[in-house]
Design an enzyme around this catalytic site. Structure first.
Site: not given
Length: 331
Positions: A75-76
């Site tokens: 979930q960068s």
């Protein structure tokens, strides 16, 4: 500090605002809390990586690269914004995603993962937590080179001596705003993870006439390891800019009390902090970085770390798109 000799792109129109959080300050009985709204930075969804990418993408283009390869957690925020910058520059972008929490990756996940698809990443490679991310990116680079492309690798969080320039420049921006608004800030509170934001702020503040103590709230590493990481990058960035007056190691301060069970794993304090700021000021935080950092600030205030007449600046480094993948925590 002179950045004119360093290539730079522009992804944001003007400085991001500094706002006074009157409601939250009153709710917590002081100190006065201000917030630097880097969630308003340009590119898809905003956030601190945009400042780093202005220098990193400029360097890539200077090197005539036509493909960006970068990495981050599943979930960068960094991957979202790097992909967005690559689209703006009309070059390819490949993502290597680290599944730091086993079995946490889902190709149909929302949040940043959804935006990888909306922005149309050229490829996504998911690797187990603890993988050597540089080696994993180099594998992708070899495939890209075999296709006749020229890749440019951006490290985790954009945190190298080039990316850190974004927050050295931000420190100058903050000082100018504080001077114009006649605000004397006593402390800056920032999330600290890949370390580029923290190191850049320290460098920029150290080069100014208004040096403000910076407290990093760690989201992943223990204090000693994180301080060493920041100081190393601080030294590398100083050398890159040929700065002779080096920042003392004692200026690097990190608190590791708010990591909880680990990186990206929720905590009760983070949930309270996200809700408190949303419901008092109408501002969204994210569950990985700013939520835990706000938890740290709230706890420090409650434990009388600051004087009631202090003025504290909170760095909002963005990331709210990730919030939507943690919906069950807030419903």
């Amino acid at each position: 500090m002179d950045f004119k000799s360093v290539p730079r792109r522009a992804y944001t129109s003007g400085p991001t605002p500094i706002e006074y959080l009157e409601n939250l300050s009153k709710l917590l009985n002081g100190p006065d809390i201000f917030i630097k709204r880097d969630d308003y930075l340009g590119l898809a969804g905003g956030g601190n990586k945009t400042r780093k990418l202005e220098f990193l993408l400029a360097d890539a283009l200077k090197n005539k690269s036509d493909t960006i390869i970068t990495c981050g957690a599943v979930q960068s925020n960094h991957c979202r914004l790097t992909l967005s910058a690559a689209k703006k520059e009309k070059i390819d972008c490949h993502l290597v995603l680290e599944e730091r929490v086993p079995n946490s990756y889902s190709p149909t996940a929302t949040g940043n993962n959804l935006l990888y698809s909306v922005l149309d990443a050229d490829s996504k490679t998911v690797v187990p937590g603890g993988s050597d991310m540089i080696k994993e990116m180099e594998k992708v680079a070899k495939k890209v080179e075999a296709e006749g492309k020229k890749p440019y690798i951006i490290p985790m969080g954009g945190s190298n001596e080039i990316g850190a320039l974004g927050y050295a420049a931000c420190a100058e921006e903050i000082n100018l705003q504080l001077k114009e608004d006649q605000i004397d800030i006593d402390y800056i509170i920032t999330p600290t993870g890949s370390s580029g934001t923290h190191a850049g702020l320290l460098l920029g503040m150290g080069e100014s006439s208004r040096s403000i103590p910076i407290i990093g709230i760690s989201v992943n590493n223990q204090t000693k390891a994180q301080e060493e990481k920041i100081f190393k990058l601080l030294e590398q960035t100083s050398e890159y800019l040929n700065i002779e007056n080096r920042i003392e190691k004692s200026a690097v301060k990190v608190l590791d009390d708010y990591i909880g069970l680990g990186y990206s794993l929720p905590s009760d304090g983070m949930i309270e902090a996200v809700k408190l700021l949303a419901q008092s000021e109408g501002i969204l935080l994210d569950p990985v970085y700013t939520g835990k950092t706000m938890h740290g600030l709230i706890d420090l205030i409650r434990s009388a770390y600051f004087k009631t007449d202090d003025k504290v600046l909170f760095m909002h480094t963005g990331g709210s798109p990730a919030l939507f993948n943690y919906g069950s925590l807030f419903q």
